[in-house]
Motif scaffolding. Structure first.
Motif, PDB file in Angstrom:
ATOM      1  N   MET A   3      10.534  97.993 112.686  1.00  0.00           N
ATOM      2  CA  MET A   3      10.102  96.644 113.037  1.00  0.00           C
ATOM      3  C   MET A   3      10.051  95.737 111.819  1.00  0.00           C
ATOM      4  O   MET A   3      10.269  94.528 111.924  1.00  0.00           O
ATOM      5  CB  MET A   3       8.734  96.671 113.730  1.00  0.00           C
ATOM      6  CG  MET A   3       8.753  97.262 115.134  1.00  0.00           C
ATOM      7  SD  MET A   3       9.905  96.458 116.299  1.00  0.00           S
ATOM      8  CE  MET A   3       9.341  94.759 116.278  1.00  0.00           C
ATOM      9  N   ARG A   4       9.821  96.315 110.663  1.00  0.00           N
ATOM     10  CA  ARG A   4       9.824  95.529 109.429  1.00  0.00           C
ATOM     11  C   ARG A   4      11.246  95.250 108.946  1.00  0.00           C
ATOM     12  O   ARG A   4      11.658  94.103 108.791  1.00  0.00           O
ATOM     13  CB  ARG A   4       9.025  96.253 108.338  1.00  0.00           C
ATOM     14  CG  ARG A   4       9.051  95.556 106.975  1.00  0.00           C
ATOM     15  CD  ARG A   4       8.254  96.360 105.950  1.00  0.00           C
ATOM     16  NE  ARG A   4       8.810  97.695 105.740  1.00  0.00           N
ATOM     17  CZ  ARG A   4       9.812  97.956 104.898  1.00  0.00           C
ATOM     18  NH1 ARG A   4      10.388  96.984 104.209  1.00  0.00           N
ATOM     19  NH2 ARG A   4      10.248  99.195 104.748  1.00  0.00           N
ATOM     20  N   THR A   5      12.014  96.311 108.730  1.00  0.00           N
ATOM     21  CA  THR A   5      13.333  96.135 108.121  1.00  0.00           C
ATOM     22  C   THR A   5      14.320  95.448 109.053  1.00  0.00           C
ATOM     23  O   THR A   5      15.096  94.582 108.630  1.00  0.00           O
ATOM     24  CB  THR A   5      13.909  97.482 107.676  1.00  0.00           C
ATOM     25  OG1 THR A   5      14.078  98.340 108.815  1.00  0.00           O
ATOM     26  CG2 THR A   5      12.999  98.151 106.659  1.00  0.00           C
ATOM     27  N   GLU A   6      14.305  95.817 110.314  1.00  0.00           N
ATOM     28  CA  GLU A   6      15.337  95.313 111.219  1.00  0.00           C
ATOM     29  C   GLU A   6      15.038  93.887 111.684  1.00  0.00           C
ATOM     30  O   GLU A   6      15.958  93.108 111.917  1.00  0.00           O
ATOM     31  CB  GLU A   6      15.512  96.251 112.402  1.00  0.00           C
ATOM     32  CG  GLU A   6      15.832  97.691 112.000  1.00  0.00           C
ATOM     33  CD  GLU A   6      16.910  97.792 110.939  1.00  0.00           C
ATOM     34  OE1 GLU A   6      18.092  97.550 111.262  1.00  0.00           O
ATOM     35  OE2 GLU A   6      16.571  98.109 109.772  1.00  0.00           O
ATOM     36  N   THR A   7      13.761  93.524 111.826  1.00  0.00           N
ATOM     37  CA  THR A   7      13.496  92.120 112.179  1.00  0.00           C
ATOM     38  C   THR A   7      13.733  91.207 110.982  1.00  0.00           C
ATOM     39  O   THR A   7      14.056  90.029 111.158  1.00  0.00           O
ATOM     40  CB  THR A   7      12.076  91.920 112.746  1.00  0.00           C
ATOM     41  OG1 THR A   7      11.090  92.264 111.775  1.00  0.00           O
ATOM     42  CG2 THR A   7      11.876  92.733 114.011  1.00  0.00           C
ATOM     43  N   ALA A   8      13.607  91.736 109.760  1.00  0.00           N
ATOM     44  CA  ALA A   8      14.006  90.958 108.587  1.00  0.00           C
ATOM     45  C   ALA A   8      15.513  90.714 108.615  1.00  0.00           C
ATOM     46  O   ALA A   8      15.988  89.591 108.356  1.00  0.00           O
ATOM     47  CB  ALA A   8      13.599  91.676 107.305  1.00  0.00           C
ATOM     48  N   ALA A   9      16.277  91.755 108.952  1.00  0.00           N
ATOM     49  CA  ALA A   9      17.726  91.586 109.084  1.00  0.00           C
ATOM     50  C   ALA A   9      18.054  90.584 110.182  1.00  0.00           C
ATOM     51  O   ALA A   9      18.971  89.764 110.042  1.00  0.00           O
ATOM     52  CB  ALA A   9      18.385  92.932 109.376  1.00  0.00           C
ATOM     53  N   ALA A  10      17.306  90.634 111.278  1.00  0.00           N
ATOM     54  CA  ALA A  10      17.524  89.691 112.374  1.00  0.00           C
ATOM     55  C   ALA A  10      17.305  88.265 111.902  1.00  0.00           C
ATOM     56  O   ALA A  10      18.107  87.363 112.185  1.00  0.00           O
ATOM     57  CB  ALA A  10      16.603  90.028 113.544  1.00  0.00           C
ATOM     58  N   ALA A  11      16.222  88.033 111.161  1.00  0.00           N
ATOM     59  CA  ALA A  11      15.938  86.687 110.664  1.00  0.00           C
ATOM     60  C   ALA A  11      17.068  86.178 109.784  1.00  0.00           C
ATOM     61  O   ALA A  11      17.452  84.997 109.854  1.00  0.00           O
ATOM     62  CB  ALA A  11      14.614  86.686 109.899  1.00  0.00           C
ATOM     63  N   SER A  12      17.641  87.048 108.968  1.00  0.00           N
ATOM     64  CA  SER A  12      18.745  86.630 108.096  1.00  0.00           C
ATOM     65  C   SER A  12      19.987  86.270 108.893  1.00  0.00           C
ATOM     66  O   SER A  12      20.863  85.557 108.398  1.00  0.00           O
ATOM     67  CB  SER A  12      19.078  87.734 107.091  1.00  0.00           C
ATOM     68  OG  SER A  12      19.748  88.820 107.707  1.00  0.00           O
ATOM     69  N   GLY A  13      20.069  86.754 110.137  1.00  0.00           N
ATOM     70  CA  GLY A  13      21.205  86.448 110.995  1.00  0.00           C
ATOM     71  C   GLY A  13      20.950  85.331 111.983  1.00  0.00           C
ATOM     72  O   GLY A  13      21.750  85.137 112.904  1.00  0.00           O
ATOM     73  N   GLY A  14      19.847  84.603 111.819  1.00  0.00           N
ATOM     74  CA  GLY A  14      19.561  83.498 112.730  1.00  0.00           C
ATOM     75  C   GLY A  14      18.933  83.917 114.038  1.00  0.00           C
ATOM     76  O   GLY A  14      18.814  83.112 114.965  1.00  0.00           O
ATOM     77  N   VAL A  15      18.508  85.186 114.129  1.00  0.00           N
ATOM     78  CA  VAL A  15      17.880  85.708 115.347  1.00  0.00           C
ATOM     79  C   VAL A  15      16.383  85.420 115.279  1.00  0.00           C
ATOM     80  O   VAL A  15      15.720  85.780 114.302  1.00  0.00           O
ATOM     81  CB  VAL A  15      18.118  87.217 115.497  1.00  0.00           C
ATOM     82  CG1 VAL A  15      17.450  87.737 116.768  1.00  0.00           C
ATOM     83  CG2 VAL A  15      19.610  87.526 115.499  1.00  0.00           C
ATOM     84  N   THR A  16      15.839  84.788 116.320  1.00  0.00           N
ATOM     85  CA  THR A  16      14.418  84.437 116.332  1.00  0.00           C
ATOM     86  C   THR A  16      13.622  85.224 117.359  1.00  0.00           C
ATOM     87  O   THR A  16      12.388  85.221 117.311  1.00  0.00           O
ATOM     88  CB  THR A  16      14.239  82.932 116.583  1.00  0.00           C
ATOM     89  OG1 THR A  16      14.932  82.560 117.785  1.00  0.00           O
ATOM     90  CG2 THR A  16      14.788  82.118 115.418  1.00  0.00           C
ATOM     91  N   THR A  17      14.289  85.898 118.295  1.00  0.00           N
ATOM     92  CA  THR A  17      13.623  86.752 119.276  1.00  0.00           C
ATOM     93  C   THR A  17      14.509  87.952 119.553  1.00  0.00           C
ATOM     94  O   THR A  17      15.718  87.801 119.764  1.00  0.00           O
ATOM     95  CB  THR A  17      13.360  86.007 120.599  1.00  0.00           C
ATOM     96  OG1 THR A  17      12.532  84.869 120.358  1.00  0.00           O
ATOM     97  CG2 THR A  17      12.669  86.913 121.616  1.00  0.00           C
ATOM     98  N   VAL A  18      13.903  89.149 119.547  1.00  0.00           N
ATOM     99  CA  VAL A  18      14.624  90.363 119.923  1.00  0.00           C
ATOM    100  C   VAL A  18      13.889  91.023 121.083  1.00  0.00           C
ATOM    101  O   VAL A  18      12.659  91.041 121.129  1.00  0.00           O
ATOM    102  CB  VAL A  18      14.751  91.353 118.741  1.00  0.00           C
ATOM    103  CG1 VAL A  18      15.572  90.735 117.620  1.00  0.00           C
ATOM    104  CG2 VAL A  18      13.395  91.800 118.212  1.00  0.00           C
ATOM    105  N   LEU A  19      14.658  91.535 122.037  1.00  0.00           N
ATOM    106  CA  LEU A  19      14.091  92.240 123.181  1.00  0.00           C
ATOM    107  C   LEU A  19      14.490  93.703 123.084  1.00  0.00           C
ATOM    108  O   LEU A  19      15.677  94.040 123.080  1.00  0.00           O
ATOM    109  CB  LEU A  19      14.584  91.626 124.496  1.00  0.00           C
ATOM    110  CG  LEU A  19      14.219  90.149 124.710  1.00  0.00           C
ATOM    111  CD1 LEU A  19      14.765  89.656 126.050  1.00  0.00           C
ATOM    112  CD2 LEU A  19      12.715  89.935 124.638  1.00  0.00           C
TER     113      LEU A  19
END
Length: 451
Positions: free
Chosen positions: A74-90
């Motif tokens: 939840m820490r590493t992968e949501t950081a990666a998501a933020a760098s890709g313009g992702v603001t919500t993950v399901l």
């Protein structure tokens, strides 16, 4: 009172058009839209310098905490998501050992302590009692989306329990009773996949195309047709995940013309990679598998003609064994690259309008999973979950994190340069703001928590 933040001087793109201007934000929500001179002065202003401002990406399909420890993912992968313009993950989460009430509370609390972006859940049907518990647990947790797996034979490398037709039909009969209920299905004929796998394994082959041959296109097409029929009978909204066959979008469009509520998702790897690509080996194993150019072309037609409804990444960090094809865990990661990949290959190379990309990445996922109108759009009252894109910036994909990346070394044109979640700048200047860890909110909550 002044807004907290104003973004101005940009090209604002939504699902239904675009305009020059920006947005003003207060307490994490958009309070004004338009040109700078039409909006009140703000406490802080950011000049977009002509860059594109879009709703943040809503990734409706990922798996975290499957192979690596959940809190760390939840820490590493949501950081990666933020760098890709992702603001919500399901997240598709599975509990093979019990029901979902306490499981949800545990997973939600741990995610709230680690996540850089917003998150929510779909519940996997892994036990027969999950079906009879659907209405109770939906009321208790707010989760309205449930997933049935097909195609995973007993003893599969990741321990997924496939649903029988009776489970799928039974789950649909329960989910249709929910106010925003939807059934997601991984479509592959389980019995055919198991039989063909045994046949191909006997050849001793270890090449990636052997895995594809063990799960041919008709195995997926047959299952798609079957679950569409069950959806029509129950009138339960259907979401077909990670579609890898070109016939899938057409089959869904024909069903929609008959009144069936069905949405097709596909993923960047099915649009951009093929099983026979010479640089790929067993580490590129995915379920359903990568296919051939015929299927790739069919999926692109669906993306461009509107019959594909959403993009998802199916992001899942696995430790790959680098050896035996048949025991390898299936899955890849792409949170950080889905948006630039689609900017390069859909927008720049194929001329897809940015508004269509917003539809696939933000607007449609928000509507399908009950997050609209707060998510997936740029409008007054919506959450300020936004991404700023430089359409001309070129970067080369590099990956030093968890899981398998299929795009290492690719140079892409068009990258996110800033990501805002609830009005907070979580990613800018190539860095994720670590002070914002744990600020992501759960978007699947009981009615009593909704504002």
């Amino acid at each position: 009172m002044k807004p907290d933040l104003m973004l101005h001087g940009g090209r604002v793109v939504t699902h239904d058009g675009e305009f020059d201007g920006g947005v003003a934000i207060t307490d994490g929500r958009i309070v004004a839209i338009g040109r700078r001179d039409a909006m009140p002065a703000a406490e802080r202003e950011i000049d977009l310098q002509g860059r594109v401002l879009m709703p943040g990406v809503i990734d409706p399909h990922c798996h975290l905490g499957v192979d690596y420890e959940y809190d760390d993912d939840m820490r590493t992968e949501t950081a990666a998501a933020a760098s890709g313009g992702v603001t919500t993950v399901l997240l598709f989460i599975r509990n093979a050992n019990g029901l979902y009430g306490e499981f949800y509370k545990d997973r939600r609390a741990r995610a709230e302590a680690q996540a850089f972006v917003n998150f929510g859940f779909h519940f996997g049907i892994q036990r027969e009692e999950h079906i009879s518990d659907i209405r109770r647990v939906a009321a208790e947790t707010g989760v309205q989306s449930f997933k049935c797996h097909m195609g995973y034979e007993p003893g599969n490398p990741i321990g997924i329990v496939s649903s029988t037709d009776a489970w799928i039909f039974g789950a649909m009969r329960e989910v249709v009773q929910l106010p925003r209920g939807v059934i997601s299905v991984h479509c592959e004929n389980t019995e055919l996949a198991a039989m063909l796998k045994k046949e191909v394994m006997k050849t001793g082959r270890q090449d990636l195309p052997a895995y594809t041959e063990s799960r041919p296109s008709f195995v997926e097409e047959e299952a798609i047709a079957r679950v569409i029929r069950l959806s029509a009978l129950t009138r339960c909204p259907l979401y077909i995940v990670h579609t890898s066959v070109g016939a899938g979008p057409k089959m869904a469009a024909e069903a929609r013309a008959r009144g069936v509520d069905v949405t097709v998702e596909t993923c960047p790897h099915y649009l951009l990679r093929r099983a026979a690509d010479p640089d790929l080996d067993a580490r590129a194993k995915i379920s359903p598998p990568l296919r051939d150019q015929h299927e790739v072309d069919g999926l692109w037609r669906g993306v461009l003609d509107g019959t594909v409804g959403t993009f998802g990444t199916d992001h899942v960090p696995f430790r790959k064994n680098g050896g035996d094809l048949w025991s390898e865990k299936p899955g890849v990661v792409s949170f950080a690259w889905e948006l630039p990949l689609m900017l390069q290959y859909a927008v720049h190379e194929r001329g897809m309008p940015l508004s269509r990309l917003v539809e696939l990445n933000s607007y449609n996922p928000a509507r399908r999973f009950g997050l609209a109108p707060r998510k997936g759009t740029i409008s007054v009252g919506a959450d300020a979950d936004l991404v700023v894109v430089d359409l001309d910036e070129e970067r080369t994909v590099t990956h030093d994190g968890k899981g398998t990346c299929l795009y290492e070394g690719w140079t892409l044109r068009g990258w996110p340069v800033m990501t805002l979640v609830g009005g907070r700048v979580v990613y800018a200047d190539g860095q994720v703001d670590d002070s914002l860890r744990g600020t992501g909110h759960c978007v699947t909550v009981p009615a009593s928590e909704k504002g």
